[in-house]
Design a protein around this motif. Structure first.
Motif, short mmCIF file in Angstrom:
data_model
loop_
_atom_site.label_atom_id
_atom_site.label_comp_id
_atom_site.label_asym_id
_atom_site.label_seq_id
_atom_site.Cartn_x
_atom_site.Cartn_y
_atom_site.Cartn_z
N UNK A 42 90.77 20.76 76.09
CA UNK A 42 90.34 20.93 74.70
C UNK A 42 90.97 19.86 73.82
N UNK A 43 90.15 19.26 72.93
CA UNK A 43 90.66 18.26 72.00
C UNK A 43 90.37 18.61 70.55
N UNK A 44 89.63 19.70 70.30
CA UNK A 44 89.35 20.05 68.92
C UNK A 44 88.28 21.09 68.76
N UNK A 45 87.77 21.19 67.53
CA UNK A 45 86.73 22.15 67.18
C UNK A 45 85.74 21.53 66.22
N UNK A 46 84.51 22.02 66.29
CA UNK A 46 83.48 21.69 65.29
C UNK A 46 83.30 22.92 64.41
N UNK A 47 83.44 22.74 63.12
CA UNK A 47 83.27 23.82 62.16
C UNK A 47 81.96 23.60 61.42
N UNK A 74 84.74 7.02 73.23
CA UNK A 74 85.20 8.36 73.63
C UNK A 74 84.10 9.40 73.48
N UNK A 75 83.10 9.12 72.64
CA UNK A 75 82.05 10.10 72.33
C UNK A 75 81.35 10.63 73.58
N UNK A 76 81.09 9.78 74.55
CA UNK A 76 80.36 10.22 75.75
C UNK A 76 81.15 11.24 76.57
N UNK A 77 82.44 11.37 76.32
CA UNK A 77 83.27 12.31 77.07
C UNK A 77 83.54 13.61 76.31
N UNK A 78 83.02 13.72 75.08
CA UNK A 78 83.22 14.92 74.27
C UNK A 78 82.05 15.88 74.46
N UNK A 79 82.38 17.13 74.74
CA UNK A 79 81.36 18.15 74.98
C UNK A 79 81.74 19.41 74.22
N UNK A 80 80.76 20.00 73.53
CA UNK A 80 81.01 21.23 72.77
C UNK A 80 80.63 22.43 73.60
N UNK A 81 81.46 23.47 73.52
CA UNK A 81 81.18 24.73 74.19
C UNK A 81 80.28 25.58 73.30
N UNK A 82 79.93 26.75 73.77
CA UNK A 82 79.11 27.65 72.97
C UNK A 82 79.91 28.14 71.77
N UNK A 83 79.21 28.65 70.78
CA UNK A 83 79.84 29.09 69.53
C UNK A 83 80.86 30.18 69.79
N UNK A 84 82.01 30.08 69.13
CA UNK A 84 83.04 31.10 69.21
C UNK A 84 82.82 32.19 68.17
N UNK A 85 82.18 31.82 67.06
CA UNK A 85 81.80 32.81 66.03
C UNK A 85 80.37 32.48 65.64
#
Length: 91
Positions: A42-47, A74-85
């Motif tokens: 994990x490297x962060x969160x999208x709000x 670095x963008x090609x290595x960043x992936x977002x998971x499903x929504x936490x809320x």
């Protein structure tokens, strides 16, 4: 932040990237993971807010606030998971 990190918080900065989100409800949060070969962490969160989104990332003890989707190589290595809320969550 690691032992060498430094964070400063100041009041009333109109050009601060998060200023336009102050007081707004967070509609969703997605975890951002760095994936490259065997590396996966994990490297962060999208709000997501009613008026836009911002990504808050931690790269080598540096906080990165990003409105856009292009952080270079670095963008090609960043992936977002499903929504936490979600919007259906209670306030």
């Amino acid at each position: 932040m690691g032992e060498y990190g430094h964070t400063t918080v100041e009041d009333d900065l109109p050009d601060f990237p998060m200023a336009r989100f102050v007081g707004l409800r967070i509609l969703s949060v997605r975890e951002i993971r760095y994936r490259n070969g065997r590396d996966d962490y994990a490297v962060g969160n999208t709000f997501q807010f009613p008026n836009g989104t911002i990504r808050v990332l931690d790269f080598a003890d540096d906080i990165v606030l990003a409105h856009n989707r292009d952080l270079g190589p670095v963008e090609e290595h960043l992936h977002e998971t499903t929504a936490l809320t979600s919007q259906n969550s209670p306030p």
